[in-house]
Design a protein around this motif. Sequence first.
Motif, PDB file in Angstrom:
ATOM      1  N   SER A  89      43.682  80.924  31.299  1.00 22.62           N
ATOM      2  CA  SER A  89      44.880  81.455  31.969  1.00 22.62           C
ATOM      3  C   SER A  89      45.712  82.055  30.819  1.00 22.62           C
ATOM      4  O   SER A  89      46.657  83.219  31.078  1.00 22.62           O
ATOM      5  CB  SER A  89      45.714  80.222  32.524  1.00 22.62           C
ATOM      6  N   ASP A  90      45.797  81.381  29.493  1.00 23.62           N
ATOM      7  CA  ASP A  90      46.716  81.986  28.648  1.00 23.62           C
ATOM      8  C   ASP A  90      46.348  83.655  28.169  1.00 23.62           C
ATOM      9  O   ASP A  90      47.430  84.196  28.192  1.00 23.62           O
ATOM     10  CB  ASP A  90      46.536  81.299  27.238  1.00 23.62           C
ATOM     11  N   LEU A  91      45.023  83.836  28.273  1.00 26.50           N
ATOM     12  CA  LEU A  91      44.763  85.388  27.816  1.00 26.50           C
ATOM     13  C   LEU A  91      45.107  86.190  28.958  1.00 26.50           C
ATOM     14  O   LEU A  91      45.736  87.242  29.027  1.00 26.50           O
ATOM     15  CB  LEU A  91      43.353  85.434  27.348  1.00 26.50           C
ATOM     16  N   HIS A  92      44.494  85.776  30.145  1.00 24.34           N
ATOM     17  CA  HIS A  92      44.707  86.589  31.462  1.00 24.34           C
ATOM     18  C   HIS A  92      46.056  86.864  31.669  1.00 24.34           C
ATOM     19  O   HIS A  92      46.466  87.897  32.003  1.00 24.34           O
ATOM     20  CB  HIS A  92      43.895  85.787  32.625  1.00 24.34           C
ATOM     21  N   ASP A  93      46.875  85.739  31.789  1.00 23.51           N
ATOM     22  CA  ASP A  93      48.289  85.939  32.243  1.00 23.51           C
ATOM     23  C   ASP A  93      49.342  86.874  31.180  1.00 23.51           C
ATOM     24  O   ASP A  93      50.134  87.352  31.501  1.00 23.51           O
ATOM     25  CB  ASP A  93      48.783  84.396  32.368  1.00 23.51           C
ATOM     26  N   SER A  94      48.600  86.677  29.813  1.00 23.31           N
ATOM     27  CA  SER A  94      49.388  87.291  28.881  1.00 23.31           C
ATOM     28  C   SER A  94      49.007  88.932  29.154  1.00 23.31           C
ATOM     29  O   SER A  94      49.911  89.801  28.989  1.00 23.31           O
ATOM     30  CB  SER A  94      49.062  87.166  27.566  1.00 23.31           C
ATOM     31  N   ILE A  95      47.882  89.383  29.666  1.00 23.92           N
ATOM     32  CA  ILE A  95      47.621  90.562  30.078  1.00 23.92           C
ATOM     33  C   ILE A  95      48.341  91.062  31.399  1.00 23.92           C
ATOM     34  O   ILE A  95      48.874  92.130  31.464  1.00 23.92           O
ATOM     35  CB  ILE A  95      46.242  90.912  30.426  1.00 23.92           C
ATOM     36  N   THR A  96      48.119  90.307  32.366  1.00 24.37           N
ATOM     37  CA  THR A  96      49.132  90.606  33.544  1.00 24.37           C
ATOM     38  C   THR A  96      50.429  90.493  33.722  1.00 24.37           C
ATOM     39  O   THR A  96      51.289  90.992  34.454  1.00 24.37           O
ATOM     40  CB  THR A  96      48.429  89.667  34.858  1.00 24.37           C
ATOM     41  N   ARG A  97      51.007  89.573  32.515  1.00 23.26           N
ATOM     42  CA  ARG A  97      52.391  89.320  32.443  1.00 23.26           C
ATOM     43  C   ARG A  97      52.801  88.658  33.586  1.00 23.26           C
ATOM     44  O   ARG A  97      54.097  88.877  33.939  1.00 23.26           O
ATOM     45  CB  ARG A  97      53.165  90.571  32.000  1.00 23.26           C
ATOM     46  N   THR A  98      51.947  87.955  34.001  1.00 27.11           N
ATOM     47  CA  THR A  98      52.392  87.220  35.295  1.00 27.11           C
ATOM     48  C   THR A  98      52.013  85.746  35.425  1.00 27.11           C
ATOM     49  O   THR A  98      50.623  85.433  35.483  1.00 27.11           O
ATOM     50  CB  THR A  98      51.635  87.774  36.681  1.00 27.11           C
ATOM     51  N   PRO A  99      52.961  84.844  34.937  1.00 22.70           N
ATOM     52  CA  PRO A  99      52.430  83.336  34.869  1.00 22.70           C
ATOM     53  C   PRO A  99      51.840  83.058  36.074  1.00 22.70           C
ATOM     54  O   PRO A  99      52.214  83.295  37.155  1.00 22.70           O
ATOM     55  CB  PRO A  99      53.665  82.739  34.466  1.00 22.70           C
ATOM     56  N   GLY A 100      50.717  82.258  35.811  1.00 21.86           N
ATOM     57  CA  GLY A 100      49.820  81.512  37.026  1.00 21.86           C
ATOM     58  C   GLY A 100      48.888  82.464  37.720  1.00 21.86           C
ATOM     59  O   GLY A 100      48.306  82.027  38.792  1.00 21.86           O
ATOM     60  N   SER A 101      48.902  83.658  37.142  1.00 24.20           N
ATOM     61  CA  SER A 101      47.842  84.657  37.954  1.00 24.20           C
ATOM     62  C   SER A 101      46.419  84.254  37.877  1.00 24.20           C
ATOM     63  O   SER A 101      45.615  84.362  39.081  1.00 24.20           O
ATOM     64  CB  SER A 101      48.303  86.088  37.506  1.00 24.20           C
ATOM     65  N   PHE A 102      46.214  83.876  36.697  1.00 22.88           N
ATOM     66  CA  PHE A 102      44.626  83.444  36.474  1.00 22.88           C
ATOM     67  C   PHE A 102      44.414  82.425  37.709  1.00 22.88           C
ATOM     68  O   PHE A 102      43.220  82.481  38.048  1.00 22.88           O
ATOM     69  CB  PHE A 102      44.363  82.939  35.017  1.00 22.88           C
ATOM     70  N   ALA A 103      44.903  81.261  37.743  1.00 21.61           N
ATOM     71  CA  ALA A 103      44.690  80.233  38.507  1.00 21.61           C
ATOM     72  C   ALA A 103      44.647  80.664  39.999  1.00 21.61           C
ATOM     73  O   ALA A 103      43.628  80.261  40.690  1.00 21.61           O
ATOM     74  CB  ALA A 103      45.658  78.999  38.388  1.00 21.61           C
ATOM     75  N   LYS A 104      45.644  81.572  40.347  1.00 18.78           N
ATOM     76  CA  LYS A 104      45.597  81.910  41.730  1.00 18.78           C
ATOM     77  C   LYS A 104      44.336  82.839  42.032  1.00 18.78           C
ATOM     78  O   LYS A 104      43.618  82.539  42.982  1.00 18.78           O
ATOM     79  CB  LYS A 104      46.904  82.866  41.871  1.00 18.78           C
ATOM     80  N   SER A 105      44.120  83.715  41.042  1.00 18.80           N
ATOM     81  CA  SER A 105      42.639  84.585  41.172  1.00 18.80           C
ATOM     82  C   SER A 105      41.595  83.891  41.317  1.00 18.80           C
ATOM     83  O   SER A 105      40.618  83.907  42.202  1.00 18.80           O
ATOM     84  CB  SER A 105      42.964  85.626  40.186  1.00 18.80           C
ATOM     85  N   VAL A 106      41.376  82.895  40.402  1.00 18.88           N
ATOM     86  CA  VAL A 106      40.281  82.046  40.203  1.00 18.88           C
ATOM     87  C   VAL A 106      39.931  81.166  41.681  1.00 18.88           C
ATOM     88  O   VAL A 106      39.176  81.067  42.176  1.00 18.88           O
ATOM     89  CB  VAL A 106      40.273  81.274  39.100  1.00 18.88           C
TER      90      VAL A 106
END
Lengths: 100, 351
Positions: free
Chosen positions: B129-146
């Motif tokens: 999540s740290d890396l993915h969310d830093s690219i999307t600039r959207t906190p929590g986006s990794f957890a939601k996508s997965v």
Amino acid sequence: MPTFVAKGINVSCRTIEGEAFIFNHETKVLLQLDEVGSFVWDQIVGNQTIDDVLEECIKEFTGDVQEIRNSVKEFIYELFRKNVVTLSSEPPPEEMTSVC
Amino acid sequence: MSVNLQLTELAKLAKEKIIPISVLVEVCYKCNENCVHCCLDSHTKLGLTLSQYEQLFDQMTEAGTFYVIFSGGEPFIRSDFLEIVKAARKRRLSVTIFTNATLITDQQINMLRSMYVDEVHVSIYGGNSDLHDSITRTPGSFAKSVAVIKKMVAAGIMVRIKCPLMNLTANEICTIKELAYELGVNTQYTTVITAKNDGNLDTHQYRLTPEQLQAVVSDPDISKQGKEPIYFSENLDCVPCDTVFNGGSIDPEGNVYVCNQLQIVGGNILTQPLSEIWKKSPEFQQLREIKLRNLKDCAKCELFQYCTRCPGLAYLEDGDVLGCSSVAKEVAEARRKAGVFPTEAHIFSQG
């Protein structure tokens, strides 16, 4: 009792220059129909019965009417066995009935 | 009355007959994420109406289109998006969706399954999540996508992770592979971060370094490799990209392109049918005239056999559809150093 025939919701298809291509998303098989088969396929739109399709084919093809009926009927059952059309005694639900 | 066929044969037939067999449809440019590398210069375009999309799908049916790929922006930001998908499926178009998946509800997953959507491609940029969310600039986006990917896989939907590789994520490739394995999905990588579609090159700062590129092109899981080199002189009459014959892309205003990378408009589906635009647009006809022999820079380039030049990127980033693509050249140089060749399909169809 009439038998309704409909293109399966599990298929994608397109007729290109008179030849139908049908992809079954469940089996992942792509079928190509010949000109006659493609004509039959293209008649299966909306809430058609097998008899409706037969009538269209009799208008289109020349030859012995009974023979046309038998071979088109057999072809529709082949499509059913390949799981690309559905057959039912009730009209299929409008929700996902093909419009082309 | 029927024979079995390979999907590649359908693409070949479409190329011969000039049919837009596979069309990308951007249903909006709005997005709920804010990715650092996004190629869109603006996120304001909302897309056509449902009724206009129904007309478009009728046009596609007439033109011979078999596949439609819905993209954005984020398609699920539209409240009527599944109605659009349904309209396409009622015309028996094969549907693939590009999404970040964060907005997809359980009910929508069931609908996607019941409509036999072919594939859902979800953008994932890192294995955590740290890396993915830093690219999307959207906190929590990794957890939601997965979480949504897991539900879609459980529902029997074919999901693929789409992973554009960047200098920020290149060292995390193994964690992305592990994530894909854990989720039971395939991964599709891209090695090039493109300029914005107005030509702005700010996104280039996220591109892989030459060393990272070399590592990436050496990895057969990421970059398909050919067995033998392909020579310019033996393919003079080949077309540089099949997409100009059998592709197609439509932006949220209805403008038609051969591909969303090649920003040359052939017409608009609100004023002219797709089949007419596709076959008769002077711009598209001109693109179809281009053969390998017309690419003067390629003729003398020692990297040709390593290169997967995209005419769209050559035009967008370097200003000449017939000229050298600087980014393709960078990737080719990495391949040369790694001693690997691209596949023939990769060269001629950007596949």
